[in-house]
Each structure stands twice: as C-alpha cells, then as structure tokens.
Design an enzyme around this catalytic site. Structure first.
Site, mmCIF file in Angstrom:
data_model
loop_
_atom_site.group_PDB
_atom_site.id
_atom_site.type_symbol
_atom_site.label_atom_id
_atom_site.label_comp_id
_atom_site.label_asym_id
_atom_site.label_seq_id
_atom_site.Cartn_x
_atom_site.Cartn_y
_atom_site.Cartn_z
ATOM 1 N N GLU A 116 0.122 0.927 -22.260
ATOM 2 C CA GLU A 116 -0.680 1.853 -23.071
ATOM 3 C C GLU A 116 0.045 3.179 -23.305
ATOM 4 O OE1 GLU A 116 -3.132 0.676 -24.532
ATOM 5 O OE2 GLU A 116 -4.061 -0.876 -23.280
ATOM 6 N N HIS A 140 -6.730 6.007 -17.549
ATOM 7 C CA HIS A 140 -7.434 4.845 -18.109
ATOM 8 C C HIS A 140 -7.794 3.888 -16.993
ATOM 9 C CE1 HIS A 140 -8.439 1.286 -20.332
ATOM 10 N NE2 HIS A 140 -7.359 0.637 -19.937
ATOM 11 N N HIS A 142 -10.801 0.543 -15.694
ATOM 12 C CA HIS A 142 -11.776 -0.464 -16.101
ATOM 13 C C HIS A 142 -13.040 -0.286 -15.256
ATOM 14 C CE1 HIS A 142 -8.193 -3.176 -17.538
ATOM 15 N NE2 HIS A 142 -8.311 -2.058 -18.240
ATOM 16 N N GLU A 170 -26.318 16.627 -13.705
ATOM 17 C CA GLU A 170 -24.997 17.253 -13.807
ATOM 18 C C GLU A 170 -24.198 16.757 -15.023
ATOM 19 O OE1 GLU A 170 -22.915 14.168 -10.647
ATOM 20 O OE2 GLU A 170 -22.048 16.142 -10.900
ATOM 21 N N HIS A 211 -13.869 -2.993 -22.501
ATOM 22 C CA HIS A 211 -12.543 -2.842 -21.893
ATOM 23 C C HIS A 211 -12.520 -1.770 -20.795
ATOM 24 C CE1 HIS A 211 -7.911 -2.642 -22.489
ATOM 25 N NE2 HIS A 211 -8.245 -2.035 -21.369
HETATM 26 O O1 2HA Z 1 -3.154 -3.673 -18.026
HETATM 27 O O2 2HA Z 1 -5.416 -1.661 -18.585
HETATM 28 O O3 2HA Z 1 -5.289 -1.639 -21.226
HETATM 29 C C1 2HA Z 1 -3.232 -2.335 -18.252
HETATM 30 C C2 2HA Z 1 -4.406 -2.053 -19.081
HETATM 31 C C3 2HA Z 1 -4.285 -2.255 -20.524
HETATM 32 ZN ZN ZN Z 2 -7.095 -1.438 -19.815
#
Ligand code: 2HA
Ligand code: ZN
Length: 273
Positions: A116, A140, A142, A170, A211
C-alpha cells in the site's frame, strides 16, 4: 545512533505489536508508515545506505521529495516486527522527483515496502500539506468491528459518523470531522490511493469498505488513539445492533453541540441535523 535504538523506531514497533495483539493484523494484513523528522534522520545517518537502487513508487508525491520514511515491508507479518524489525520494516527515501524511492535501511532478507505504499505516501503528502507539516503517520489495519459495520450500514459519511459518534461521548471530540468512506475497490494500487487521499484532505480516518481503515495523525499515540477509539465505538455499535433493532435512547444533535465549547472542538456540520 543505531536505527533500532531510536525512540521513533521503538514507538513504531510498539504500534505494530499492539495492533497485532488487538487482532487487527491477521497474516500480513495492515501496514504503517512514518515521515521522519530532520533530527531523526541525522541521528541514525551512520546506518543509512544511500547507494541503493531507485524504484517507482506507483504515485507522484512531489511534496515528499528527499524525505525519509519508516515503513513496514510488503508481505511481512505485524506479528514478527517486534522480534525481527530488520527483516520486517525499512527506511526509504523519496527521490528529487517524488516518483521513486530507495531502501536505505532494513528488509535485510530482501523484499520491498508495503503493497500500500502509493496510498501511504499520497496520504502522507495530503496530510503534510493540510497540517503544515504536523502530521507524520499513516496507519492501516483490519479492525474487525469497523469492517463488520461496512456490511450493514450505508457507505455514507454522515450515517457512519453519526452512528459511531453516538456510541461514545468522546468520539466527536476525538474525530470531529467524522470518517470518510471508500467503497469496495481493488487494494494496493494508485486508484484506491487517489480515492483515499481525496478524503484525507478532510478526514483523519478513512474506512475501506469490507477491508479496513486508514488513520493519520501527528504522533504515534494520537494516531493509535484515533483508531482505538473508532474501533471501540464500532464494537459497541455491533453489540447494540445485536441486542436490539433500534435504540431506546441515544446522544442527540443538541447534546453533540453542547460538547463544542467545553472541549474546544468544531464538529462537522454535515453530520449534525
Ligand atoms: O496485506 O493490508 O491492504 C497488507 C494489506 C493490504
Ligand atoms: Zn489491508
């Protein structure tokens, strides 16, 4: 100083490890990037190799030219960052044009920066410009409950933000602009990077439907605090919706407006009625 002795590296590793422990980084999921400060680059210079080859970023980030970043490696597991940082993370430098990068430290067993990277660098550029250089981190992950909600809530900033705000007092104070939302897209390329960075002009958090989430901030604690708060709120919402079809009572628009003065925040008007 050795790279691994630097405070920002220790903080970076801690976020990777904490995210893994939260269950937000199954397999090689998720990635983290940090735009280094001048003095941090200077402090670890002895270990940086500037004679490595340049490769295309897959995005054009002229406002990040000649800057250094600490980033996670593509295909690497967040689970392993703490025990083997030299194998799993790297320091990269963006070239004079903003089109290419080189690896200056880390990834000792080969590999490349996060898949990414276009999203990370485009977002880091947008938030650098938006905050006059203050913001340095893009994270980032998940986060489970946020992802779950993208199946049952409309993919609409107003509805999503409002629901999340209502779950904890909050929330509007921590993310007064709310959350941006990108519909399902193919990850890893320039297209999703462009859509995400458009939203990062306004929001500190952008949800990728089905995602995960991208968060940005000034330092590791505040960026971590932001995702932790949003995911906690998403978890409460999942529980509430599992218990009942509707809420018996909630925080009202009037209540939200009452928070603005004492907490010195300006809430996104589009989210309030
Ligand atoms: O594998 O999270 O979006 C890495 C990720 C791709
Ligand atoms: Zn991801």
């Amino acid at each position: 100083m050795k790279v691994l002795e630097a405070k920002f590296v220790k903080q970076f590793i801690r976020v990777c490890d904490n995210g893994y422990k939260k269950g937000w980084h199954e397999r090689n999921g998720g990635n983290l990037s940090y735009r280094m400060k001048e003095e941090e680059i200077e402090s670890v210079k002895e270990e940086l190799n500037l004679n490595t080859e340049f490769k295309p970023i897959g995005a054009h980030v002229p406002s990040l030219k000649n800057e250094y970043f600490l980033v996670t490696g593509s295909g690497k597991y967040m689970m392993n960052v703490k025990d083997d940082p030299e194998d799993t993370i790297c320091i990269i430098r963006v070239d004079e044009t903003g089109d290419n990068y080189q690896i200056c430290w880390g990834l000792v067993n080969g590999g490349r920066p996060t898949s990414e990277l276009p999203s990370h660098l485009m977002n880091l550029e947008v938030v650098k410009l938006r905050t006059e250089g203050k913001y340095r981190i893009v994270y980032h992950c998940h986060a489970t409950n946020i992802i779950a909600l993208t199946f049952v809530l409309p993919l609409d900033t107003k509805v999503f933000t409002r629901e999340l705000w209502e779950m904890a007092t909050e929330c509007p104070i921590v993310f007064p602009m709310g959350v941006g939302i990108v519909p399902w897209m193919v990850p890893g390329g320039e297209e999703i990077a462009i859509e995400t960075s458009k939203l990062m002009k306004k929001y500190d958090a952008v949800i990728w439907a089905h995602h995960g989430i991208f968060c940005t901030g000034e330092d590791f604690d505040s960026t971590w605090g932001l995702i932790d708060t949003i995911e906690k709120s998403a978890e409460i919402l999942v529980k509430v919706r599992s218990m009942a079809n509707s809420k018996l009572q909630t925080i009202t628009s009037e209540n939200f407006k009452m928070l603005e003065k004492p907490f010195n925040v300006k809430l996104n008007k589009e989210v309030l009625d």
